[in-house]
Design a protein around this motif. Structure first.
Motif, PDB file in Angstrom:
ATOM      1  N   SER A 146       2.550  17.681   6.338  1.00  0.00           N
ATOM      2  CA  SER A 146       2.461  16.336   5.763  1.00  0.00           C
ATOM      3  C   SER A 146       3.838  15.973   5.227  1.00  0.00           C
ATOM      4  CB  SER A 146       1.431  16.302   4.635  1.00  0.00           C
ATOM      5  OG  SER A 146       1.762  17.227   3.622  1.00  0.00           O
ATOM      6  N   ARG A 348      -1.827  17.300   9.325  1.00  0.00           N
ATOM      7  CA  ARG A 348      -2.078  17.062   7.907  1.00  0.00           C
ATOM      8  C   ARG A 348      -1.661  15.636   7.553  1.00  0.00           C
ATOM      9  NH1 ARG A 348      -2.737  22.260   5.769  1.00  0.00           N
ATOM     10  NH2 ARG A 348      -1.915  21.912   3.681  1.00  0.00           N
ATOM     11  N   THR A 350       0.002  12.336   6.309  1.00  0.00           N
ATOM     12  CA  THR A 350       1.403  11.983   6.100  1.00  0.00           C
ATOM     13  C   THR A 350       1.531  11.012   4.948  1.00  0.00           C
ATOM     14  OG1 THR A 350       1.927  12.317   8.427  1.00  0.00           O
ATOM     15  CG2 THR A 350       3.453  10.960   7.152  1.00  0.00           C
TER      16      THR A 350
END
Length: 353
Positions: A146, A348, A350
């Protein structure tokens, strides 16, 4: 594989002496930790041939245990060097053509530099293939982290060490869509490394592990006898690639921070790998990259030293080419695990700053 060489690989007990010595011989797990600590410090114990190694169904090497724990090696460098040298003697006596230095046996010998004068056996610290595998894992993980900004932030802890320097140069040679923070304890080497890659990649330096707090991907490459990364160090949703032995993360981290993914670093798949008589903390078919480098050199008939001190990019390219020759046996980054348990990588969330 007839006509190729054989190898030795040195290991040592890690943080929990009783647990690791029981891997060499199960009854040793009955002895109290304090007894081992005192015995390993004070007694001139000889190295132990801990396990035989089979790859592709053939006996190709031996694991040699250095009877000195992780803390002992780091607190008594000269004593550690003497014990590692005796373990290399044992590997040579077993007929090994090359010996690999596992975990802190490489650190206390200055990446094998103190063994450079040996002509009876080749020495490698395994860091060329370790750097190659860690780079592969970083590039595998980047699509899954992320990002808190438009580019992912990678923090490399232990960047001025042998593997850290090589990984930094690899990431700069083929720049990833990321910015780097290089972290180490001493400034001169760190700043020189940053200056050498500054024209190729966005890079900053820091002297404290606190600098990982806003990193999307933290890469651990530093030598330590203890856990150094705690739950308070990490950003929400961070990914940690721990390629240290002894490792610098604890399973308690995953419990305290379920949002954080810790990936085991530097692990190589060799499906036919079997150890007889002992084990090194990994299941059959998997090895550490430094072990894999030693096996690759032996199985391809290498003679003489290989990776001593910091590996060069040419050495990394060469060991990768040799691994390709042995692709039928594996020798590539293993499927990702976290503290030994398989993990499925997912994209994941962002976050744009």
């Amino acid at each position: 594989m007839s006509g190729t060489g054989t190898f030795g690989f040195t290991v040592h007990p890690r943080a929990r002496l009783r647990e690791d010595l029981a891997r060499a011989w199960r009854p040793l797990g009955l002895v109290p930790e304090s007894v081992y600590d005192a015995a390993l410090r004070r007694l001139p114990l000889p190295p132990v041939t801990m396990a035989g190694v089979q790859i592709g169904g053939e006996r190709v090497g031996h694991i040699v245990l250095v009877p000195f724990g992780a803390r002992h090696l780091l607190s008594d460098i000269e004593g550690g060097r003497r014990r590692v040298s005796r373990a290399v003697d044992r590997a040579a006596a077993l007929g090994a053509d090359v010996v690999g230095l596992g975990a802190l046996t490489a650190t206390v010998t200055a990446g094998g530099a103190t063994l450079r004068g040996r002509s009876d056996i080749g020495v490698t610290n395994g860091n060329a293939f370790t750097a190659a595998i860690v780079e592969d894992q970083i590039r595998m993980l980047l699509p899954h982290v992320s990002a808190r900004a438009t580019r992912a932030h990678i923090a490399i802890v232990g960047a001025s060490g042998s593997v850290g320097t090589a990984v930094t140069k690899l990431l700069a040679r083929d720049p990833a869509e990321a910015r780097l923070t290089l972290i180490a304890r001493t400034a001169p080497r760190l700043e020189a490394l940053a200056a050498s890659v500054a024209g190729d990649v966005d890079v900053t330096v820091a002297l404290s592990i606190d600098a990982v707090r806003d990193a999307d991907l933290v890469v651990l490459l530093t030598a330590s006898a203890d856990t150094i990364l705690g739950p308070d160090h990490l950003a929400p949703g961070a990914v940690v690639l721990d390629a240290t032995q002894p490792r610098n993360t604890s399973p308690a981290l995953a419990t305290a921070r379920p949002d954080v993914l810790v990936v085991d670093g530097g692990i190589v798949s060799i499906p036919s790998l079997r150890l007889s008589g002992g084990e090194i903390g990994l299941p059959d078919g998997r090895s550490y990259a430094c072990f894999a480098e030693t096996a690759i050199l032996a199985l391809t008939g290498h003679r003489g030293h290989f990776s001593i001190g910091n590996p060069t990019l040419d050495q990394i390219d060469h060991i990768r080419d040799l691994a390709v020759e042995l692709a039928h046996l594996g020798f590539h980054a293993a499927a990702p695990t976290s503290f030994g348990a398989p993990v499925v990588l997912e994209r994941r969330a962002t976050v744009i700053a």
